[in-house]
Design a protein around this motif. Structure first.
Motif, PDB file in Angstrom:
ATOM      1  N   TRP A 121       0.964  -4.520   7.016  1.00 48.55           N
ATOM      2  CA  TRP A 121      -0.282  -5.147   7.430  1.00 48.55           C
ATOM      3  C   TRP A 121      -0.140  -6.609   7.019  1.00 48.55           C
ATOM      4  O   TRP A 121       0.160  -6.905   5.863  1.00 48.55           O
ATOM      5  N   TYR A 150      -4.667   2.648   8.674  1.00 51.17           N
ATOM      6  CA  TYR A 150      -5.740   1.900   9.310  1.00 51.17           C
ATOM      7  C   TYR A 150      -6.702   2.821  10.047  1.00 51.17           C
ATOM      8  O   TYR A 150      -7.917   2.643   9.990  1.00 51.17           O
ATOM      9  N   TYR A 163     -10.085   4.629   5.297  1.00 55.34           N
ATOM     10  CA  TYR A 163     -10.019   3.188   5.488  1.00 55.34           C
ATOM     11  C   TYR A 163     -11.135   2.705   6.412  1.00 55.34           C
ATOM     12  O   TYR A 163     -11.717   1.643   6.183  1.00 55.34           O
TER      13      TYR A 163
END
Length: 97
Positions: A6, A69, A74
């Motif tokens: 990320w 994600y 999350y």
């Protein structure tokens, strides 16, 4: 297998509320093997434009980065960040060269 990353450039408008997001994202990041390589700190934009804060998180694979994600944990944490910060986030596959 190539790692996943990320890569985020962001701006935090409410640091107190942002701390709630950081606390909430710890469990999903750990669950998917996320490890901070860059978390704020000194930096210099030498080409183009970027928001004032940079974060890079390494995952064991691109698939793990995507799964983290997309995970319910999350996504719940992300709700805490919305409205108090702005971020550009790229999920990228590393290169095994």
């Amino acid at each position: 297998m190539a790692k996943g990353f990320w890569i985020a450039h962001g701006r935090v408008d409410d640091i107190v509320k942002y701390d709630l997001y950081r606390a909430a994202n710890a469990a999903p990041l750990a669950e998917f093997g996320g490890r901070f390589l860059v978390r704020g700190g000194a930096r210099e934009t030498v080409e183009g434009e970027a928001k004032p804060r940079t974060v890079v998180i390494e995952f064991p694979s691109y698939e793990a980065a995507r799964a983290c994600y997309d995970s319910p944990g999350y996504q719940e944490a992300l709700k805490l960040r919305q409205g108090i910060s702005e971020s550009d986030l790229v999920i990228a596959e590393g290169w095994d060269g």
